[in-house]
Motif scaffolding. Structure first.
Motif, PDB file in Angstrom:
ATOM      1  N   THR A  99       0.843  -1.199   0.000  1.00 21.88           N
ATOM      2  CA  THR A  99       0.000   0.000   0.000  1.00 21.88           C
ATOM      3  C   THR A  99       0.875   1.245   0.000  1.00 21.88           C
ATOM      4  O   THR A  99       2.098   1.175   0.163  1.00 21.88           O
ATOM      5  N   ASN A 101       0.600   5.752   1.070  1.00 19.75           N
ATOM      6  CA  ASN A 101      -0.217   6.783   1.706  1.00 19.75           C
ATOM      7  C   ASN A 101       0.064   8.100   0.993  1.00 19.75           C
ATOM      8  O   ASN A 101       0.675   8.127  -0.076  1.00 19.75           O
ATOM      9  N   SER A 189      -2.622  -5.144  -7.087  1.00 24.01           N
ATOM     10  CA  SER A 189      -2.576  -4.039  -6.126  1.00 24.01           C
ATOM     11  C   SER A 189      -3.809  -4.013  -5.230  1.00 24.01           C
ATOM     12  O   SER A 189      -4.912  -4.333  -5.685  1.00 24.01           O
ATOM     13  N   THR A 191      -5.106  -1.348  -4.435  1.00 22.12           N
ATOM     14  CA  THR A 191      -5.862  -0.213  -4.993  1.00 22.12           C
ATOM     15  C   THR A 191      -5.794  -0.286  -6.521  1.00 22.12           C
ATOM     16  O   THR A 191      -5.130   0.527  -7.173  1.00 22.12           O
ATOM     17  N   THR A 193      -7.486   0.446  -9.074  1.00 21.60           N
ATOM     18  CA  THR A 193      -7.946   1.505  -9.990  1.00 21.60           C
ATOM     19  C   THR A 193      -7.106   2.777  -9.878  1.00 21.60           C
ATOM     20  O   THR A 193      -7.411   3.777 -10.535  1.00 21.60           O
ATOM     21  N   GLU A 194      -6.023   2.751  -9.081  1.00 19.34           N
ATOM     22  CA  GLU A 194      -5.285   3.981  -8.791  1.00 19.34           C
ATOM     23  C   GLU A 194      -3.903   4.029  -9.444  1.00 19.34           C
ATOM     24  O   GLU A 194      -3.016   4.745  -8.976  1.00 19.34           O
TER      25      GLU A 194
END
Length: 280
Positions: A99, A101, A189, A191, A193-194
């Protein structure tokens, strides 16, 4: 009849020329499959969850992938090195299964992530094999935390942004890598879609980092190999020579008929170069 056979043979040979003209350094082979890990997980480091895997036993070696990459690129290296080493693969913040931040990317921060991972795994010192951004992270650790390293094999690394070849984004092999990295990101991942947001975030770092002085490089005491494929698309040979001549005692290794993706294009030769350096 003989004349017709000659024509057919000539046409066959002509049709084969494009295939024969594709050189090894222009290809982007799939990575070899990773062996079964002895341990996998995520480590809570610096406000993120960092994916890692551990293979084999023996003197530790940490493999650090390049920008936009992921741990699976090291399949052939893990299979070889884990026969007599403890091999650690991991994925940098925001990459692969790790991940991220909102904290701005920096090589100091990414180095801190890897040091925290080593603490989590209770590994005091390790050799590092770093590719591209991974090599830069290795240099950062060698400059600031030499006590954590035994040896550094830094492939396709730069210490200043002018070490990057300006036309790299126009290169077809490099473009294929970026496209493949985006596809893998969507599959693994947390996330998925990022990807675009992630690329934007890390690109802000690449615009100004790394930026080390000669004095910074001269502080390095870790035995270091500066490594480049002889057809690297991203890092210039002149900059590589500069690194090797500035870091005290550094060994220059040029990998024949390979590019930025040498570990995929010539895994056997790459593994031999790694072993010849870290095991001696």
């Amino acid at each position: 009849m003989k004349a017709m056979l000659k024509i057919v043979c000539a046409l066959f040979l002509l049709s084969a020329i494009p295939a024969l003209a594709a050189e090894r350094w222009q290809g982007l082979p799939d990575a070899a499959p990773l062996p079964k890990a002895d341990k996998t997980g995520t480590a809570p480091v610096n406000g993120i969850n960092m994916y890692y895997a551990v293979y084999g036993s023996g003197p530790p070696v940490l493999l650090i992938h390049g920008g936009l990459g992921y741990a699976d690129v090291w399949g052939a290296q893990v299979a070889d090195l884990s026969r007599d080493h403890t091999v650690i693969t991991a994925e940098s913040r925001g990459h692969g299964r790790s991940t991220r931040n909102a904290e701005p990317y920096s090589y100091d921060l990414m180095s801190s992530d890897y040091l925290a991972l080593l603490d989590y795994l209770k590994i005091d010192r390790t050799a590092i094999v770093g590719w591209s951004d991974g090599g830069i992270i290795g240099l950062d650790i060698a400059i600031h935390h030499p006590e954590r390293l035994t040896r550094l094999f830094a492939q396709a690394a730069n210490s200043k942004i002018d070490g990057v070849i300006p036309t790299v984004m126009e290169n077809k092999t490099f473009a294929s890598y970026i496209e493949k990295a985006g596809e893998v990101y969507k599959k693994i991942s947390p996330t998925p879609t990022e990807y675009d947001a992630f690329v934007t975030q890390i690109s802000n770092m690449w615009a100004s980092q790394p930026n080390w002085s000669d004095e910074d490089l001269k502080k390095i005491t870790t035995p270091t190999a500066i490594v480049l494929g002889d057809h690297d698309e991203a890092i210039s040979r002149a900059h590589t020579d500069y690194l090797a001549s500035t870091i005290p005692g550094a060994k220059l290794i040029i990998l024949k008929d390979t590019s930025h993706f040498a570990m995929l294009q010539d895994p056997q030769g790459y593994n031999k170069a790694v072993r010849d350096f870290i095991d001696h």
